[in-house]
Write an enzyme that holds these catalytic residues in place. Structure first.
Site, PDB file in Angstrom:
ATOM      1  N   THR A  47       4.338   5.152  -2.546  1.00 31.91           N
ATOM      2  CA  THR A  47       5.342   6.209  -2.401  1.00 31.91           C
ATOM      3  C   THR A  47       6.549   5.925  -3.278  1.00 31.91           C
ATOM      4  O   THR A  47       7.072   6.830  -3.950  1.00 31.91           O
ATOM      5  CB  THR A  47       5.729   6.359  -0.924  1.00 31.91           C
ATOM      6  OG1 THR A  47       4.543   6.695  -0.172  1.00 31.91           O
ATOM      7  CG2 THR A  47       6.779   7.434  -0.721  1.00 31.91           C
ATOM      8  N   MET A  63       0.840  -1.201   0.000  1.00 25.00           N
ATOM      9  CA  MET A  63       0.000   0.000   0.000  1.00 25.00           C
ATOM     10  C   MET A  63       0.876   1.252   0.000  1.00 25.00           C
ATOM     11  O   MET A  63       1.330   1.691  -1.035  1.00 25.00           O
ATOM     12  CB  MET A  63      -0.951  -0.059   1.199  1.00 25.00           C
ATOM     13  CG  MET A  63      -1.938  -1.226   1.084  1.00 25.00           C
ATOM     14  SD  MET A  63      -2.882  -1.552   2.575  1.00 25.00           S
ATOM     15  CE  MET A  63      -3.816  -0.059   2.743  1.00 25.00           C
ATOM     16  N   CYS A  64       1.120   1.813   1.159  1.00 24.99           N
ATOM     17  CA  CYS A  64       1.802   3.104   1.250  1.00 24.99           C
ATOM     18  C   CYS A  64       3.266   3.041   0.824  1.00 24.99           C
ATOM     19  O   CYS A  64       3.768   3.975   0.197  1.00 24.99           O
ATOM     20  CB  CYS A  64       1.658   3.673   2.652  1.00 24.99           C
ATOM     21  SG  CYS A  64      -0.079   3.942   3.105  1.00 24.99           S
ATOM     22  N   VAL A  65       3.961   1.960   1.157  1.00 24.34           N
ATOM     23  CA  VAL A  65       5.371   1.844   0.753  1.00 24.34           C
ATOM     24  C   VAL A  65       5.467   1.801  -0.765  1.00 24.34           C
ATOM     25  O   VAL A  65       6.225   2.555  -1.380  1.00 24.34           O
ATOM     26  CB  VAL A  65       6.020   0.602   1.413  1.00 24.34           C
ATOM     27  CG1 VAL A  65       7.400   0.334   0.818  1.00 24.34           C
ATOM     28  CG2 VAL A  65       6.112   0.788   2.921  1.00 24.34           C
TER      29      VAL A  65
END
Length: 194
Positions: free
Chosen positions: A125, A120-122
């Site tokens: 980004t 998700m966020c890793v």
């Protein structure tokens, strides 16, 4: 570690918040992840690289709802000219935040990304960093996630380690994803280089 690999100028610590790394809902292997992340932070600080802690502002009632115990960053921040906290409301740490202008203004050319959740966020980004032209290092042992539960009639449960590996593999053509955290090198950014 190879001497040919250039150092990273910034460390992006993605959502290493208490809700994801402590207690019964912690990612598997949280203690090891925290040790490796703390080591990355210490080495980045010593080298004068930027350290950016991304902190997710979850929805009301979520484990990372702002100003709740689970929302707090787990590792200490040394706020100053090379260390920052940037709050976000989306998976991508660049979306509607000052991260892009911070990195650009500091002359960052290469980033190392670590934290939670891998897929998700890793990953979001890291993908945006690649799209913006940064060299991206995603150490295979410095990001983690949860197991994916079984889906009857579709698949068995998927262990967290497999989910993390697949998330990294999905961007491995453009990012360096096989390097262990211990082999990442840091250097201060060349101000104005970008």
């Amino acid at each position: 570690m190879t001497d040919a690999a250039p150092p990273s100028h910034a460390l992006l610590v993605v959502d290493v918040q208490k809700a994801g790394v402590t207690g019964g809902r912690a990612v598997p292997g949280a203690a090891g992840l925290l040790d490796r992340t703390a080591d990355l932070i210490a080495r980045a600080r010593r080298a004068g690289a930027l350290v950016v802690h991304l902190q997710n502002d979850g929805a009301p009632g979520s484990d990372d709802e702002p100003h709740t115990p689970g929302w707090a960053l787990h590792l200490p921040v040394e706020a100053g000219p090379t260390e920052f906290v940037i709050r976000k409301t989306r998976d991508d740490g660049f979306a509607q935040t000052s991260l892009g202008s911070l990195l650009s203004g500091a002359g960052v050319e290469a980033v190392t990304v670590c934290g939670v959740m891998s897929e998700m966020c890793v990953q979001a980004t890291a993908r945006t960093a690649l799209a913006l032209g940064y060299r991206v290092v995603l150490p295979h042992d410095a990001h983690a996630t949860q197991d994916i539960p079984a889906a009857p009639g579709i698949s068995a449960a998927v262990p967290a380690a497999v989910v993390s590996r697949v998330a990294a593999w999905a961007i491995s053509g453009d990012a360096e994803v096989t390097v262990p955290a211990a082999d990442v090198r840091f250097a201060a950014p060349r101000t104005g280089a970008r």
